[in-house]
Design a protein around this motif. Structure first.
Motif, PDB file in Angstrom:
ATOM      1  N   THR A 205       0.842  -1.196   0.000  1.00 27.13           N
ATOM      2  CA  THR A 205       0.000   0.000   0.000  1.00 27.13           C
ATOM      3  C   THR A 205       0.876   1.244   0.000  1.00 27.13           C
ATOM      4  N   PHE A 206       0.592   2.165  -0.897  1.00 28.51           N
ATOM      5  CA  PHE A 206       1.331   3.427  -0.942  1.00 28.51           C
ATOM      6  C   PHE A 206       0.834   4.373   0.149  1.00 28.51           C
ATOM      7  N   LEU A 207      -0.488   4.510   0.276  1.00 25.52           N
ATOM      8  CA  LEU A 207      -1.061   5.409   1.266  1.00 25.52           C
ATOM      9  C   LEU A 207      -2.487   4.998   1.571  1.00 25.52           C
ATOM     10  N   GLU A 208      -2.841   5.031   2.832  1.00 24.03           N
ATOM     11  CA  GLU A 208      -4.229   4.812   3.242  1.00 24.03           C
ATOM     12  C   GLU A 208      -4.602   5.833   4.296  1.00 24.03           C
ATOM     13  N   LYS A 209      -5.805   6.364   4.192  1.00 26.84           N
ATOM     14  CA  LYS A 209      -6.292   7.305   5.193  1.00 26.84           C
ATOM     15  C   LYS A 209      -7.805   7.407   5.085  1.00 26.84           C
ATOM     16  N   THR A 210      -8.416   8.132   5.999  1.00 27.83           N
ATOM     17  CA  THR A 210      -9.867   8.282   5.974  1.00 27.83           C
ATOM     18  C   THR A 210     -10.238   9.762   6.012  1.00 27.83           C
ATOM     19  N   PHE A 211     -11.407  10.044   5.442  1.00 31.01           N
ATOM     20  CA  PHE A 211     -11.979  11.382   5.463  1.00 31.01           C
ATOM     21  C   PHE A 211     -13.411  11.273   5.996  1.00 31.01           C
ATOM     22  N   SER A 212     -13.740  12.071   6.976  1.00 35.03           N
ATOM     23  CA  SER A 212     -15.114  12.133   7.469  1.00 35.03           C
ATOM     24  C   SER A 212     -15.750  13.405   6.933  1.00 35.03           C
ATOM     25  N   ILE A 213     -16.711  13.237   6.038  1.00 37.02           N
ATOM     26  CA  ILE A 213     -17.389  14.375   5.421  1.00 37.02           C
ATOM     27  C   ILE A 213     -18.888  14.150   5.578  1.00 37.02           C
ATOM     28  N   GLY A 214     -19.514  14.912   6.460  1.00 40.06           N
ATOM     29  CA  GLY A 214     -20.927  14.710   6.726  1.00 40.06           C
ATOM     30  C   GLY A 214     -21.171  13.318   7.279  1.00 40.06           C
ATOM     31  N   SER A 215     -22.094  12.600   6.653  1.00 37.22           N
ATOM     32  CA  SER A 215     -22.399  11.238   7.102  1.00 37.22           C
ATOM     33  C   SER A 215     -21.497  10.193   6.451  1.00 37.22           C
ATOM     34  N   ASN A 216     -20.593  10.655   5.598  1.00 39.00           N
ATOM     35  CA  ASN A 216     -19.726   9.734   4.873  1.00 39.00           C
ATOM     36  C   ASN A 216     -18.400   9.534   5.596  1.00 39.00           C
ATOM     37  N   PHE A 239      -7.622  -3.615   4.597  1.00 38.94           N
ATOM     38  CA  PHE A 239      -9.062  -3.394   4.668  1.00 38.94           C
ATOM     39  C   PHE A 239      -9.611  -3.662   6.068  1.00 38.94           C
ATOM     40  N   LEU A 240      -8.885  -4.440   6.864  1.00 30.42           N
ATOM     41  CA  LEU A 240      -9.310  -4.629   8.253  1.00 30.42           C
ATOM     42  C   LEU A 240      -9.290  -3.293   8.986  1.00 30.42           C
ATOM     43  N   SER A 241      -8.273  -2.473   8.695  1.00 33.79           N
ATOM     44  CA  SER A 241      -8.197  -1.143   9.296  1.00 33.79           C
ATOM     45  C   SER A 241      -9.387  -0.296   8.872  1.00 33.79           C
ATOM     46  N   PHE A 242      -9.723  -0.348   7.578  1.00 30.75           N
ATOM     47  CA  PHE A 242     -10.901   0.382   7.102  1.00 30.75           C
ATOM     48  C   PHE A 242     -12.181  -0.134   7.763  1.00 30.75           C
ATOM     49  N   LYS A 243     -12.270  -1.446   7.871  1.00 28.84           N
ATOM     50  CA  LYS A 243     -13.464  -2.052   8.467  1.00 28.84           C
ATOM     51  C   LYS A 243     -13.638  -1.595   9.911  1.00 28.84           C
ATOM     52  N   ASN A 244     -12.531  -1.541  10.643  1.00 25.77           N
ATOM     53  CA  ASN A 244     -12.587  -1.123  12.041  1.00 25.77           C
ATOM     54  C   ASN A 244     -12.957   0.346  12.185  1.00 25.77           C
ATOM     55  N   GLN A 245     -12.761   1.108  11.103  1.00 21.81           N
ATOM     56  CA  GLN A 245     -13.112   2.533  11.110  1.00 21.81           C
ATOM     57  C   GLN A 245     -14.492   2.788  10.499  1.00 21.81           C
ATOM     58  N   ASN A 246     -15.217   1.702  10.238  1.00 23.55           N
ATOM     59  CA  ASN A 246     -16.593   1.801   9.713  1.00 23.55           C
ATOM     60  C   ASN A 246     -16.669   2.603   8.415  1.00 23.55           C
ATOM     61  N   ILE A 247     -15.766   2.283   7.495  1.00 26.74           N
ATOM     62  CA  ILE A 247     -15.754   2.947   6.190  1.00 26.74           C
ATOM     63  C   ILE A 247     -17.029   2.585   5.422  1.00 26.74           C
ATOM     64  N   ASN A 248     -17.715   3.592   4.867  1.00 26.89           N
ATOM     65  CA  ASN A 248     -18.901   3.300   4.050  1.00 26.89           C
ATOM     66  C   ASN A 248     -18.755   3.754   2.604  1.00 26.89           C
ATOM     67  N   GLU A 249     -17.627   4.385   2.262  1.00 26.42           N
ATOM     68  CA  GLU A 249     -17.296   4.749   0.884  1.00 26.42           C
ATOM     69  C   GLU A 249     -15.809   4.486   0.689  1.00 26.42           C
ATOM     70  N   LEU A 250     -15.407   4.078  -0.516  1.00 23.77           N
ATOM     71  CA  LEU A 250     -14.001   3.773  -0.759  1.00 23.77           C
ATOM     72  C   LEU A 250     -13.532   4.426  -2.047  1.00 23.77           C
ATOM     73  N   VAL A 251     -12.405   5.134  -1.956  1.00 23.75           N
ATOM     74  CA  VAL A 251     -11.717   5.673  -3.125  1.00 23.75           C
ATOM     75  C   VAL A 251     -10.476   4.830  -3.351  1.00 23.75           C
ATOM     76  N   SER A 443     -19.603  13.638  -1.583  1.00 22.01           N
ATOM     77  CA  SER A 443     -20.350  14.343  -0.544  1.00 22.01           C
ATOM     78  C   SER A 443     -21.525  15.145  -1.083  1.00 22.01           C
ATOM     79  N   THR A 444     -21.480  15.558  -2.365  1.00 25.61           N
ATOM     80  CA  THR A 444     -22.556  16.415  -2.896  1.00 25.61           C
ATOM     81  C   THR A 444     -23.231  15.847  -4.135  1.00 25.61           C
ATOM     82  N   GLY A 445     -22.600  14.871  -4.803  1.00 26.44           N
ATOM     83  CA  GLY A 445     -23.136  14.370  -6.066  1.00 26.44           C
ATOM     84  C   GLY A 445     -22.805  15.264  -7.238  1.00 26.44           C
ATOM     85  N   ASN A 446     -22.063  16.325  -6.986  1.00 25.90           N
ATOM     86  CA  ASN A 446     -21.702  17.279  -8.033  1.00 25.90           C
ATOM     87  C   ASN A 446     -20.520  16.749  -8.840  1.00 25.90           C
TER      88      ASN A 446
END
Length: 485
Positions: A205-216, A239-251, A443-446
């Protein structure tokens, strides 16, 4: 491929050599020629379009061998039996070099870069720009970052004639002379950076992180490695790390990905890590040539279908995210997506929303298999007089809804073929324009507005990733084939 069926392959094969004597001895100088013709005649996807592969082309072994004798070498024979447009089928001289399922390594200093022609000059000078630095590499220990520019190596000004020799083929160590560049003017500065090439094992993995934007709760994964079995196993841990962080969207950012192909099983496992709620549902359907397909349908129809598995292996569960949407970034350095990623996109489409960010993909919808010179084309009991193997295109991939992708995919969000080198931003931060655009879309659908590509009319000459990326030799499957003797 196992010796599970002691029967002739297809009825046409029986008819083809019905008049041949069982005592007929194949000339030693035609052993590989014979293997090439019979392997392609049986399984090449486009067999019915090649006149010299027709089942009625020869009435006996003697006629076939007379034809084969007209080719001074088997490579010429192999090439002559392919469609002119087929760039994927291969003849492998040494089958001991066929391990595709290993992690990637290279001899590099870790600085990935591009080269443009220097604008507003009558000389053939060039400018280098840094796209990214590989983690834990020599360059990662130096004062270098994405978006910086250089124009000389060891105080030698880079030109269209010398940059490749100085940066790629030159000494294992060199010093970069850094400059400022505003799109028009090159301004030397006093900064120099010494780099040294070394053996480098690419991180999974080169980089993994999370973003909390609204309900996402958005997981971001920049993945630069190949899609080998070990890499997928390591991704399961990520992905276990993502799972533990309750990720609901993935880039899933693949713009600097160096993989070309993979095994279909690895792609299926990756899809299951992304989803997880479709166990035992159809992921892939296979369509072989007009001879092989009927035989498989009659004798082993289940082998034409790949399903979402329940476990990664006998002892390991999937750390699945159960996602309903995934955002795949393919943009960057003209990367339109490997055949493995296209298979992932097509096979996931009936189940979840797959959003593609980048340019149109290529449409690499075929699969290959490795054939060895044995009764059932398996490596067991292969002919020991030579080391040749064949890797022909043998099938087309379809998804659960019988959709394929030979025309490629149109992106959800279209981006420029090359990134804006004057505004690269920081990877994994919202200052990076492509990631920011994707996060805004989530986050906006735009979809945002179309940007003007290459407003400075830079002439892009080279990118170091071109040397790191594997040739896309397609997606491979493993299949039990019938005994042909």
């Amino acid at each position: 491929m196992k010796n599970l069926l002691k029967l002739f392959y297809f009825s046409t094969i029986t008819l083809l050599f019905i008049n041949c004597s069982k005592e007929y001895q194949l000339p030693e100088n035609l052993v590989v020629h014979d293997f090439v013709w019979k392997g392609l005649n049986a399984y090449y996807l486009h067999q019915d379009q090649i006149a010299d592969l027709s089942d009625r082309r020869f009435n006996s072994d003697q006629q076939l061998n007379a034809y084969l004798s007209g080719f001074t070498d088997y490579n010429t024979l192999f090439s002559s039996l392919l469609l002119n447009t087929d760039t994927k089928s291969k003849l492998v001289e040494d089958l001991t070099n066929l391990d595709m399922d290993i992690p990637r390594s290279a001899f590099v200093n870790g600085m990935e870069f591009g080269i443009i022609a220097q604008p507003n000059t009558t000389t053939n000078t060039v400018i280098g720009y840094i796209t990214h630095i590989l983690p834990n590499s020599n360059a990662a220990t130096k004062n270098l970052k994405r978006g910086e520019f250089f124009n000389a190596v060891n105080n030698i000004i880079l030109t269209e004639d010398n940059y490749f020799d100085l940066l790629i083929n030159g000494d294992t160590s060199y010093t970069l002379n850094m400059v400022e560049f505003d799109g028009t003017t090159v301004t030397p500065n006093a900064k120099t950076v010494a780099l040294e090439k070394e053996n480098y094992d690419y991180d999974t993995t080169f980089l993994e992180k999370t973003f909390s934007i609204g309900s996402n709760n958005i997981g971001y994964l920049m993945y630069n490695n190949n899609l080998s079995k070990l890499s997928i196993n390591n991704l399961n841990n990520t992905f276990l790390s993502f799972k533990n962080q309750n990720i609901n969207e993935l880039v899933l950012d693949l713009r600097y990905n160096i993989s070309g192909g993979s095994f279909a099983k690895n792609i299926t496992n990756l899809a299951t890590i992304i989803t997880g709620q479709f166990t035992d549902e159809i992921f892939i359907k296979e369509e072989w040539n007009s001879k092989a397909q009927p035989w498989f349908l009659e004798n082993q129809p289940d082998s034409l279908i790949t399903k979402f598995p329940a476990k990664l292996n006998t002892t390991t569960d999937f750390n699945s995210l159960n996602l309903t949407d995934i955002y795949i970034i393919l943009n960057g350095n003209n990367f339109s997506g490997s055949s493995a990623i296209e298979l992932l996109i097509n096979s996931l489409n009936p189940y979840i929303n797959v959003h593609i960010i980048g340019t149109n993909t290529s449409g690499n919808n075929t699969g290959s298999i490795t054939l060895y010179n044995s009764q059932d084309y398996d490596i067991e009991l292969k002919n020991e007089t030579h080391t040749v193997a064949l890797q022909p295109v043998v099938l087309s991939f379809y998804n659960k809804d019988d959709q394929t992708y030979n025309e490629g995919f149109t992106p959800t969000i279209a981006t420029c073929p090359n990134e804006d080198i004057l505004n690269l931003g920081v990877i994994g931060e919202r200052s990076e324009p492509i990631l920011d655009k994707v996060l805004e879309y989530i986050s906006t659908g735009n979809l945002g507005t179309n940007v003007t590509c290459n407003p400075n009319n830079f002439m892009y000459l080279f990118n170091s990733l071109d040397l790191q990326r594997e040739f896309d030799n397609g997606v491979f499957i493993k299949q039990d084939l019938p005994n042909t003797y």
